[in-house]
Scaffold this motif. Structure first.
Motif, PDB file in Angstrom:
ATOM      1  N   ALA A   7       0.837  -1.211   0.000  1.00 31.07           N
ATOM      2  CA  ALA A   7       0.000   0.000   0.000  1.00 31.07           C
ATOM      3  C   ALA A   7       0.868   1.255   0.000  1.00 31.07           C
ATOM      4  CB  ALA A   7      -0.945  -0.013   1.197  1.00 31.07           C
ATOM      5  N   ARG A  10       2.329   1.688  -3.416  1.00 30.81           N
ATOM      6  CA  ARG A  10       1.277   2.171  -4.328  1.00 30.81           C
ATOM      7  C   ARG A  10       0.998   3.654  -4.101  1.00 30.81           C
ATOM      8  NH1 ARG A  10      -5.040   1.025  -4.197  1.00 30.81           N
ATOM      9  NH2 ARG A  10      -5.564   2.261  -6.036  1.00 30.81           N
ATOM     10  N   PHE A  11       0.984   4.084  -2.845  1.00 35.02           N
ATOM     11  CA  PHE A  11       0.763   5.498  -2.519  1.00 35.02           C
ATOM     12  C   PHE A  11       1.817   6.367  -3.203  1.00 35.02           C
ATOM     13  CE2 PHE A  11       1.221   9.028   0.683  1.00 35.02           C
ATOM     14  CZ  PHE A  11      -0.006   9.623   0.442  1.00 35.02           C
ATOM     15  N   ASP A  14       1.385   5.841  -7.257  1.00 36.93           N
ATOM     16  CA  ASP A  14       0.147   6.410  -7.813  1.00 36.93           C
ATOM     17  C   ASP A  14      -0.040   7.885  -7.494  1.00 36.93           C
ATOM     18  OD1 ASP A  14      -0.410   3.852  -8.671  1.00 36.93           O
ATOM     19  OD2 ASP A  14      -2.349   3.707  -7.675  1.00 36.93           O
ATOM     20  N   VAL A  15       0.054   8.232  -6.206  1.00 41.19           N
ATOM     21  CA  VAL A  15      -0.283   9.597  -5.782  1.00 41.19           C
ATOM     22  C   VAL A  15       0.897  10.534  -5.968  1.00 41.19           C
ATOM     23  CG1 VAL A  15      -1.128  11.026  -3.872  1.00 41.19           C
ATOM     24  CG2 VAL A  15      -2.005   8.690  -4.165  1.00 41.19           C
ATOM     25  N   ARG A  20      -2.273  10.144  -9.681  1.00 43.94           N
ATOM     26  CA  ARG A  20      -3.574   9.462  -9.709  1.00 43.94           C
ATOM     27  C   ARG A  20      -4.307   9.763  -8.405  1.00 43.94           C
ATOM     28  NH1 ARG A  20      -0.459   4.600 -11.259  1.00 43.94           N
ATOM     29  NH2 ARG A  20      -0.209   4.751 -13.498  1.00 43.94           N
ATOM     30  N   GLU A  22      -7.330   9.579  -7.558  1.00 41.23           N
ATOM     31  CA  GLU A  22      -8.357   8.626  -7.127  1.00 41.23           C
ATOM     32  C   GLU A  22      -7.774   7.569  -6.182  1.00 41.23           C
ATOM     33  OE1 GLU A  22      -6.683   7.185 -11.065  1.00 41.23           O
ATOM     34  OE2 GLU A  22      -7.369   9.109 -10.288  1.00 41.23           O
ATOM     35  N   SER A  23      -6.491   7.279  -6.322  1.00 47.84           N
ATOM     36  CA  SER A  23      -5.856   6.306  -5.436  1.00 47.84           C
ATOM     37  C   SER A  23      -5.808   6.808  -4.001  1.00 47.84           C
ATOM     38  CB  SER A  23      -4.447   5.972  -5.916  1.00 47.84           C
ATOM     39  OG  SER A  23      -4.497   5.273  -7.142  1.00 47.84           O
ATOM     40  N   GLU A  26      -8.738   5.749  -2.036  1.00 49.00           N
ATOM     41  CA  GLU A  26      -8.726   4.341  -1.640  1.00 49.00           C
ATOM     42  C   GLU A  26      -7.725   4.083  -0.514  1.00 49.00           C
ATOM     43  OE1 GLU A  26      -7.917   1.911  -5.067  1.00 49.00           O
ATOM     44  OE2 GLU A  26      -9.256   3.110  -6.318  1.00 49.00           O
ATOM     45  N   LEU A  27      -6.623   4.836  -0.492  1.00 48.77           N
ATOM     46  CA  LEU A  27      -5.519   4.541   0.417  1.00 48.77           C
ATOM     47  C   LEU A  27      -5.486   5.360   1.706  1.00 48.77           C
ATOM     48  CD1 LEU A  27      -2.748   4.310  -2.328  1.00 48.77           C
ATOM     49  CD2 LEU A  27      -3.647   2.406  -0.973  1.00 48.77           C
ATOM     50  N   ARG A 110      -5.665   1.358   5.436  1.00 53.97           N
ATOM     51  CA  ARG A 110      -5.680   2.753   4.993  1.00 53.97           C
ATOM     52  C   ARG A 110      -4.700   3.569   5.827  1.00 53.97           C
ATOM     53  NH1 ARG A 110     -11.697   4.202   5.782  1.00 53.97           N
ATOM     54  NH2 ARG A 110     -11.044   3.224   7.697  1.00 53.97           N
TER      55      ARG A 110
END
Length: 138
Positions: A7, A10-11, A14-15, A20, A22-23, A26-27, A110
């Protein structure tokens, strides 16, 4: 419990790097502190502010340590200053610096807390800011 290291990666991917937004929804948990508030929108506010100064800013993960719902990420970043950065007007200069970010996750995987340290003085020096020590009496 979800894989907090995945996670965290990905943070950043993506962010931080891909923009992104939108991620983030979610996170990031609704009570995670950010710039001027809490939740994904407040977390994104910090990234939008930094992107306004350095639109091409990219982060590279150097090392990750994860355990117990917490993740520490050592990273390097580089980008070109194309917008105002604090009191510094756009210079067109490329900066490169490193830092560490500490993330805490809830049971749902999260992010509930983000804390970062970085080489801000190095960034300012690379932008041409002259830093003088304060005058002392005597």
């Amino acid at each position: 419990m979800t894989d907090v290291e995945a996670a965290a990666r990905r943070f950043i991917a993506d962010v931080w790097n891909a923009g992104r937004e939108e991620s983030a929804y979610e996170l990031v948990a609704p009570d995670c502190p950010g710039l001027g508030g809490t939740g994904p929108e407040a977390t994104l506010a910090w990234h939008r502010d930094r992107r306004a100064s350095f639109p091409d800013l990219r982060y590279k993960i150097v090392e990750v340590v994860a355990g117990g719902g917490r993740v520490a990420v050592h990273w390097r970043a580089a980008g070109t200053q194309a917008g105002q950065f604090g009191p510094v007007p756009p210079t067109g200069r490329v900066v490169s610096y490193s830092g560490a970010t500490f993330l805490r996750f809830d049971g749902a995987g999260r992010i509930v807390d983000v804390w970062s340290v970085n080489e801000l003085f190095q960034v300012l020096q690379q932008l041409g800011v002259e830093m003088l020590p304060p005058l002392t009496p005597g």
